[in-house]
Design a protein around this motif. Structure first.
Motif, PDB file in Angstrom:
ATOM      1  N   VAL A   1       2.802  -0.699   4.306  1.00 19.92           N
ATOM      2  CA  VAL A   1       2.538   0.687   3.838  1.00 19.92           C
ATOM      3  C   VAL A   1       3.864   1.332   3.806  1.00 19.92           C
ATOM      4  O   VAL A   1       4.724   1.323   4.529  1.00 19.92           O
ATOM      5  CB  VAL A   1       1.748   1.416   4.584  1.00 19.92           C
ATOM      6  CG1 VAL A   1       1.419   2.656   4.245  1.00 19.92           C
ATOM      7  CG2 VAL A   1       0.411   0.637   5.053  1.00 19.92           C
TER       8      VAL A   1
ATOM      9  N   ALA B   1       0.741  -1.297   0.062  1.00 17.55           N
ATOM     10  CA  ALA B   1       0.029   0.142   0.083  1.00 17.55           C
ATOM     11  C   ALA B   1       0.891   1.143   0.017  1.00 17.55           C
ATOM     12  O   ALA B   1       2.142   1.217   0.517  1.00 17.55           O
ATOM     13  CB  ALA B   1      -1.047  -0.135   1.283  1.00 17.55           C
TER      14      ALA B   1
ATOM     15  N   CYS C   1      -6.355   2.825   1.873  1.00 14.15           N
ATOM     16  CA  CYS C   1      -5.053   2.562   2.459  1.00 14.15           C
ATOM     17  C   CYS C   1      -5.234   2.517   4.007  1.00 14.15           C
ATOM     18  O   CYS C   1      -5.167   1.857   4.855  1.00 14.15           O
ATOM     19  CB  CYS C   1      -4.032   3.383   2.144  1.00 14.15           C
ATOM     20  SG  CYS C   1      -2.347   3.291   2.949  1.00 14.15           S
TER      21      CYS C   1
END
Ligand code: ADP
Ligand code: ZN
Length: 748
Positions: free
Chosen positions: A317, A291, A305
């Motif tokens: 992430v 992400a 996200c």
């Protein structure tokens, strides 16, 4: 200021047996923290279906509905008949206790009101929108019968983000085309239209795909990190190693360990232009893309996200500093890459250091932090020294590539004509590279054509009307630009002060002027400027960087943008135009920054099989900082710098806070500054000293006069509490703004 918010005890309501969170029956009084700039929570009644502590809610406030979080039981003690009900509970994962603690502690540390922290934690558009189907577009199997520019741009968007689909609005924005172009492509099967559920989980990353075999230098460091992550406790590690030593390979192993443990990982990068290279590395290592979170991704992706971080559907992430405020369900690792980078300190809005906040967040989440850098900040060194952080060092560049040879060019001995900056020595070096088909980088940390424009008739300089700053000529944009407020205007023919025409002259070099000089010296060479203002989008910049890395330029003229982690395999020469530039000025961190920047820029040279060299043009080759840079004596440099700061009692060995007051009314800010200085008893009680008020180094920005106060205290002093007490007595009237910067990084 907001102490009462922090001090409030947990609600007395009974916890829900399933979630452990305090639950409130319909109609019960609850207090709600909103994102509105208020200095307290507001009371509401729990809605029909009840609500629980941590629920994200929409509540009425005057005529509007605003976002908030159920913070605890209501206060009562007033006319209860007027309390309005919560409008609705949002369909997103409730705020976890750990997040609440993080926001509260971060607010206390930075002296930021809690609602502003909550705004950071909810910076995702459309959290309140219901999950439903939406129409998206993806690359189809066919090719269009006829290619047009607009069609090619649409298809390039898909090529750029393999496997992703976009809404019509996103496509239109990214490709700069109308809906009809996309529909034409759909009709031909080159683009596919489908219904997709919103906010799906990200593809699974596979930690057990084989990584690169690590070297003897890298393997022990990776083992230490994976062990620490697997243990599931808090800890911070400084991972130091010259550019190209494989820090990224090493911390990707820590990410793998985190994924194996079923926890989430966050990698912070200082520059969004760096993300695409990193995303490809993640994909090569774990089989899918993670992400992404920064201002360059679409709103739909941002919301996805945010929600997936909360639900666990995003296991990794990659993002900018604000990703620290995502609602991770189970965060096990935070990597801060290039931890020394100044962009980690937010300089407007909420003033926080992402590096320090990463450590705070991890300590609350029982997570590990990795601070990676070739040139760690002195703050991090000091924490290693005092035993708070562990240190791991990679000693050599991967594949035995040497660090570039670093030398000084003594400009006192060089014959450089006026208005020119490339010394004969540097010129000969560049000529040699051109002959070999290798690239050279001319580094100058100054955007635009020339930093100053002077009138040869009256001697006046063109300044910004709103700031205490000069207008900088940008020939590429054909405008003068104020680097403080962004104001631009056409380059005038006549001097604004004396009206004489044709006498305006540039003074000093900027990257655009350097490019002009390079072209004049080497007419056959392909010269390219890399500076953030030359590109309209991160995408365009990224594309240029890739082309240059592939060999699409002979001489690159760049600002600090190029210093950050980009890989230029053909680059073997770095010429620093003015190594003395960063040493001027009174900034406490001038030496540290220059050292870091010069080492970082030099690291661009010789990353592939060809050895590199970095040459620094300087008028003071004997300056201690320049000598330390040339010797590559990092430990020596840090030790000397630390000794100086310790003696002066300045960060990281003492504490500081900068307070800036600003107002269109110069008298009003000085009056307030003087009143604050007289009321400094709470500061004196903890042994802190107050300096000022004095005009800030940039005394006016956007028409507001700026006055600065500086507070210095011992390392052990309870500075925040004293500051809070001091500021609480101050009443601010009229259009005055006050900002507090704890541990200021720059003084402007
Ligand atoms: P750093 O993050 O310290 O700048 P990187 O991890 O980016 O270093 O490594 C520099 C280059 O060397 C990269 O292209 C990387 O893929 C390569 N590299 C590093 N370590 C290894 C390894 N053990 N095996 C293969 N390639 C490696
Ligand atoms: Zn300005």
């Amino acid at each position: 200021m907001t102490d009462d918010l922090f001090a409030r005890p947990d609600p007395a309501a009974p916890p829900c047996p399933q979630t452990g969170r305090a639950r409130f029956a319909p109609g019960a009084l609850v207090s709600v923290l909103t994102t509105q700039p208020l200095d307290r929570t507001l009371d509401y009644r729990a809605p029909q279906a009840g609500c629980a502590k941590g629920d994200f809610v929409e509540v009425p406030l005057g005529p509007r509905r605003v976002l908030g979080v159920v913070w605890g039981a209501g206060e009562g003690g007033y006319d209860l008949s007027r309390v309005r009900p919560v409008h609705r509970v949002l369909d997103v994962a409730p705020m976890r206790d750990e997040m609440r603690q993080f926001l509260t502690r971060a607010a206390e540390y930075t002296l930021t009101p809690l609602p502003a922290m909550l705004r950071l934690a909810t910076r995702s558009p459309g959290l309140g929108q219901d999950v439903s189907l939406r129409r998206v577009y993806a690359r189809g199997a066919a090719d269009p019968d006829r290619m047009t520019d607009a069609r090619a741009r649409v298809l390039a968007v898909f090529d750029d983000a393999p496997g992703l689909s976009f809404t019509m609005a996103e496509l239109a924005e990214l490709a700069g085309c109308g809906a009809s172009v996309v529909r034409g492509l759909v009709a031909q099967g080159a683009v596919e239209e489908r219904e997709a559920p919103r906010d799906t989980a990200y593809p699974r990353l596979d930690p057990d795909l084989p990584g690169k075999p690590l070297t003897d230098d890298q393997a022990p460091a990776a083992a230490q990190l994976t062990g620490a992550v697997a243990a599931g406790r808090y800890g911070t590690t400084m991972l130091r190693g010259v550019t190209g030593s494989g820090k990224t390979e090493v911390y990707l192993e820590a990410v793998a360990a985190c994924l194996r443990a079923g926890r989430q990982a966050l990698v912070l990068l200082p520059e969004i232009a760096l993300t695409s290279e990193f995303l490809s590395r993640v994909e090569a290592r774990f089989g899918a893309r993670p992400a992404e979170w920064h201002h360059g991704v679409t709103q739909t992706e941002r919301r996805r996200c945010w929600k997936m971080a909360a639900e666990g559907g995003a296991s990794l992430v990659v993002g900018a500093r604000s990703a620290l405020f995502l609602p991770f369900r189970d965060l096990g690792l935070i990597v801060v890459d290039e931890e020394h980078d100044t962009s980690y300190k937010q300089e407007d809005g909420v003033l926080y250091s992402a590096r320090d906040m990463a450590v705070l967040r991890a300590s609350l989440a029982s997570a590990q932090v990795v601070l990676a850098s070739a040139t760690p900040s002195l703050e991090t060194w000091a924490n290693v020294e005092s035993g708070k952080y562990r240190a791991l060092t990679l000693h050599s560049r991967f594949g035995d590539r040497a660090m570039p040879d670093m030398r000084a060019i003594d400009m006192r001995a060089e014959d450089v004509p006026p208005g020119r900056w490339v010394s004969p020595t540097l010129r000969a070096l560049i000529a040699d590279r051109l002959e070999k088909g290798e690239q050279s980088l001319l580094f100058l940390n100054r955007r635009g054509y020339a930093p100053v424009t002077i009138c040869r008739a009256c001697g006046g300089m063109i300044g910004c009307d709103h700031c205490d700053a000069r207008m900088v000529e940008h020939r590429f944009l054909k405008r003068l630009v104020c680097h403080q407020c962004g104001e631009t205007r056409p380059i005038p023919a006549a001097c604004p002060s004396c009206d004489v025409e044709g006498k305006l002259a540039p003074v000093g070099p900027g990257v655009e002027r350097m490019a002009e000089e390079a072209t004049a010296l080497f007419p056959e060479a392909r010269v390219e400027v890399l500076s953030s203002d030359m590109y309209t989008s991160a995408r365009a910049l990224k594309a240029r960087i890739e082309a240059i890395a592939a060999g699409d330029a002979d001489i690159v003229v760049g600002t600090q943008l190029v210093a950050k982690g980009h890989n230029f395999p053909l680059l073997t020469l770095v010429g620093v135009i003015d190594a003395d530039l960063g040493l001027q000025g009174s900034d406490l961190r001038a030496a540290e920054r220059t050292f870091q920047l010069m080492r970082q820029v030099a690291g661009r040279a010789g990353r592939a099989e060809r050895p590199g060299a970095a040459w620094l043009q300087t008028f003071q080759p004997d300056h201690p900082v320049i000598r330390a840079i040339l010797k590559g004596d990092e430990d020596g440099f840090w030790a000397a710098e630390a000794a100086e700061r310790r003696a002066a009692g300045v960060p990281p060995y003492g504490r500081m806070a900068g307070i800036v007051l600003s107002s269109p009314d110069v008298q009003a800010v000085f009056d307030l500054g003087n009143r604050m200085a007289r009321a400094d008893a709470p500061l004196r009680r903890v042994g802190a000293r107050l300096y000022g008020p004095a005009p800030a180094p940039i005394a006016r920005i956007r028409g507001r006069h700026r006055v600065r106060l500086l507070v210095k205290a011992d390392k052990s002093a309870p500075l925040q509490a004293a500051l809070a007490e001091w500021l609480a007595q101050i009443r601010i009237k009229g259009d005055i703004r006050l900002s507090v910067d704890i541990d200021p990084q720059s003084f402007y």
